[in-house]
Each structure stands twice: as structure tokens, then as C-alpha cells.
Design an enzyme around this catalytic site. Structure first.
Site, PDB file in Angstrom:
ATOM      1  N   TYR A   1     -21.717 -64.103  70.663  1.00 34.04           N
ATOM      2  CA  TYR A   1     -22.521 -64.252  69.448  1.00 34.04           C
ATOM      3  C   TYR A   1     -23.799 -64.982  69.818  1.00 34.04           C
ATOM      4  O   TYR A   1     -23.770 -65.964  70.551  1.00 34.04           O
ATOM      5  CB  TYR A   1     -21.752 -65.077  68.401  1.00 34.04           C
TER       6      TYR A   1
ATOM      7  N   GLU B   1     -30.050 -62.030  64.518  1.00 36.22           N
ATOM      8  CA  GLU B   1     -28.675 -62.232  64.993  1.00 36.22           C
ATOM      9  C   GLU B   1     -28.198 -61.019  65.795  1.00 36.22           C
ATOM     10  O   GLU B   1     -28.414 -59.885  65.372  1.00 36.22           O
ATOM     11  CB  GLU B   1     -27.749 -62.451  63.788  1.00 36.22           C
TER      12      GLU B   1
END
Ligand code: GDP
Ligand code: MN
Length: 394
Positions: A101, A189
């Protein structure tokens, strides 16, 4: 303003981040021919502006073009978090060895862009924060200095491990930061940032959100806007110069000032109600704005009561009262109004309302208790006991 995955990936690619090849399809047949063109296996991915598509069944792998067609047929038309899927991305499937992530957001506490990264990607960051908080690594980027290798590389390497992989992650975060700054983003993201068995990092999913307040600096981004991001009420409010956010409650709110609007919604929640919207009529609200606010809120079928909360400063209570009276003449307000009026020209405002048989509260708590008492879904009323029926009728 939010981007769909396919738009976000195209932007990432422009900034030099490795992204799997892909194209969008609006029909199963199109998905099949794209799968033929780019080569299988492919991922068929619902393009909706919400997260958690994978869990909802909106992300599926297909081994060949026929399966791509069948998967696309199943996903197109599917409803994910209330949104009907109208388009899918057909992308080359990445062979994933592990998922990371990585994101950049604005951290209000440190007043800086913050990089958040984790070796456990795939799930949403909120979930990682609950399940494996120790695996989340975050660091703030000084606005003057930006990414500084000597300062930040080790943090990244902590999440990404092997030097070769961390080096790629570094280049990706550098590019993300350039994108973030250049386009005035509030979020960039990549999740999962996928590591292939061959040791290459690829952005397998991407989210980009632009700061609406900076969009005027980027006319080139306007064409990326998805009409479905905002409801009709939000578009209408925007055109009427009102600051409005649709919510899922039942009490329509019209307030002057953003801070007071937030406080009003908090108080509604506190007394067991739920706000249907945030609406700030602004500082020097003219009667026309009140009329528009009432018109927009009255169209919302979920609204069972409306609260108007005015603390007059620059805003004059008599202007507000005129707006309310104008609205009563021009439109149908199908639910009861509860009004709280205090401050500049309060006396004149009250006189106008009283002449039309409308009472107004001076005390906010009393007004909120009254409006919550008027909604059928009134819940717990903490401390104050049962919320009393209001005296103001409109
Ligand atoms: P989200 O659920 O909306 O965040 O959608 P994602 O694009 O992140 O997909 C959800 C999950 O599907 C990912 O965490 C992966 O496990 C899987 N996935 C997505 N793309 C690929 C891919 O190209 N290859 C493989 N093997 N899995 C993928
Ligand atoms: Mn994802």
C-alpha cells in the site's frame, strides 16, 4: 473531484509510473475484443467511484476473451454501494507475488503532505489500520523540501524491503509527489502496488482525488469530471452559489457559516436525529439564496423536517425572513420548518415572520430538540430525555 481507476492510471502513466495496459468497455462484446487485443489473462474491473469493489464482486480475472465477455456481462449492471456499474476496465492481469500500500494525502495535523505505506496492501487502509497497525509507516514531507532521500528512503525501505524493490518504490513515490503537487491533489493512492514474481512494482489499482478548491487552476482536468460524482441536488446547489453536501439523514439544514453548520449537524446527531445535508448559505445571504436552499432541500424525498439556523452577523435576520416568506409563496415546502433566529436585525426578522404566523426560536438547543422531535426516526435523546415538540410552526 474523484477520478475513476482508468483515469487515475492514465495520469500515473503520464508521470512515469508502471501501470498494466488496459482499456474501458461499456458492453461485454467490447470487453471481449479488448481482451483479444491486449492479451489474457485480464482483469475485468467495475469503474465506480467507491472503494472495496473487489469485495463486492466487481473485480474478476478472466483467462480468455470468452470469459472476459462473461465476466463483463456479470459486472456491468451490478450495483456496488448503491452505484450501478456502467463501465468496466479491461486490464492485463498482473502476476502478483505480494501487495503493498502506498499513498500521499494532506495531513492537517502536521500541515504537510503525508506518505503512508505498508507491506500489507490489497485491503483498504482503514482495514490495515485496524488489523495490522504496526505495519503502517507514515512520514510527512516538508512543504519546502519535499521528498528527501536521506530523510525518507529508509522509511520506504522499511515497508518495501529488498533494496531493488525499495528503489522502484522510491521512484514511484517521487512521481506520485510530482503529480500530487502539480495537479493539487488531496489523495494519490496505489493499492495494491503489486510486486511481480520477476521483482517489478506495478500500480494494480489507483485512486486520485483533486482538491476542488484548486480546480480553477486546472482547466485541463475539467474533462475528467464524472457527472455521477455529485447528485442533482449538489449540482443545483453549486449553480445557486450554495455550499452544500448531500448526506443520508432526514433533517434538512440551512445554516449561515460552515462552522455553525458543522455544529448544528453535531447537535442534531447528539439529540438522536440525522442531518440530510450540510448547507451554508454564506455570510451575506440574500433572500434568493434562502429560497434556493429551501427549494433544493424540499426536493429531497428523505427530508421529513427542516431546520434553519441563523446567527446573524453580516447575515441579516430580516433578509433570511424575507427569503423564507418568498419561498413559501413560490414553492411547496412539504415538511415542517423549525427556525432559530438571532443576531443582526433579529427584531425585524421576527416581525416579518410573526406577521405570517411563524414563530422562531432564539436558543439553538431548543430548536434542535424541536426539529428532532418532529422527525419520525427520532432516536435516543441523551441527557435531555425525550425531545419536546417544538412550538414553531410554519
Ligand atoms: P478495490 O477492491 O476497489 O480496491 O479494487 P482492486 O483493483 O484493488 O482489486 C481488489 C483486489 O483484486 C486486489 O487487492 C488484488 O488482490 C486483486 N487484483 C486486482 N488487480 C489484479 C491483477 O492485475 N492481478 C491479480 N492477480 N489480482 C488483482
Ligand atoms: Mn484497491
Amino acid at each position: 473531484m474523484k477520478l475513476h481507476e482508468y483515469q487515475a492510471k492514465s495520469l500515473l502513466r503520464d508521470f512515469g509510473i508502471p501501470v498494466p495496459e488496459g482499456k474501458t468497455a461499456d458492453t461485454p462484446e467490447e470487453a471481449e475484443s479488448i481482451a483479444k487485443e491486449i492479451g489474457c489473462p485480464v482483469m475485468i474491473k467495475a469503474q465506480v467511484l467507491v472503494g472495496g469493489r473487489g469485495k463486492a464482486g466487481g473485480v474478476k480475472m478472466a483467462a480468455d476473451p470468452k470469459e472476459a465477455e462473461a465476466r463483463a456481462r456479470a459486472i456491468l449492471g451490478m450495483t456496488i454501494k448503491g452505484i450501478v456499474v456502467q463501465r468496466v476496465l479491461v486490464a492485463r492481469a498482473v502476476d502478483i507475488a505480494s501487495e503493498y500500500y502506498v499513498s500521499l494525502t494532506v495531513d492537517r495535523a502536521s500541515k504537510a503532505v503525508q506518505c503512508i505505506t505498508s507491506a500489507s496492501g490489497g485491503m483498504e487502509i482503514e482495514e490495515i489500520a485496524v488489523k495490522e497497525p504496526h505495519k503502517i509507516i507514515r512520514f510527512a514531507l516538508d512543504p519546502e523540501m519535499g521528498l528527501v532521500r536521506g530523510q525518507h528512503f529508509d522509511s520506504l525501505a522499511h515497508a518495501f524491503g529488498a533494496p531493488g524493490v525499495s528503489e522502484q518504490a522510491w521512484r514511484i513515490v517521487e512521481a506520485m509527489y510530482r503529480l500530487f503537487k502539480e495537479k493539487d491533489c488531496s489523495l494519490v493512492e496505489i493499492n495494491p502496488c503489486a510486486l511481480t514474481p520477476a521483482g517489478t512494482l506495478v500500480a494494480a489499482d489507483a485512486k486520485v482525488i483533486f482538491d476542488d478548491n484548486a480546480l480553477y487552476r486546472h482547466p485541463e482536468l475539467e474533462s475528467l469530471r464524472s457527472p455521477e460524482e455529485y447528485g442533482d441536488d449538489e449540482m443545483d446547489a453549486k449553480a445557486s452559489g450554495l455550499s452544500y453536501v448531500g448526506l443520508d439523514g432526514t433533517i434538512g439544514c440551512i445554516v449561515n457559516g460552515a462552522g455553525l453548520s458543522m455544529a448544528t449537524m453535531d447537535l442534531i446527531k447528539y439529540f438522536g436525529g440525522s442531518p440530510a445535508n450540510f448547507l451554508d448559505v454564506g455570510g451575506s445571504s440574500n433572500p434568493e439564496k434562502v429560497l434556493n436552499a429551501l427549494r433544493i432541500i424540499s426536493k429531497n424525498p428523505r427530508v421529513t423536517a427542516i431546520l434553519i439556523n441563523i446567527f446573524g452577523g453580516i447575515t441579516r435576520c430580516d433578509d433570511i425572513a424575507r427569503g423564507i416568506l418568498m419561498a413559501r409563496e413560490k414553492i411547496t415546502i412539504p415538511v415542517p420548518l423549525t427556525i432559530r433566529l438571532i443576531g443582526t436585525n433579529e427584531k425585524e426578522g421576527r416581525q416579518l415572520l410573526e406577521a405570517a404566523g411563524i414563530d422562531a426560536f432564539t436558543d439553538l438547543t431548543e430548536a434542535v430538540k424541536a426539529v428532532v422531535g418532529r422527525t419520525p426516526d427520532q432516536g435516543r435523546a441523551p441527557k435531555g430525555g425525550k425531545a419536546p415538540q417544538g412550538k414553531a410552526r410554519a
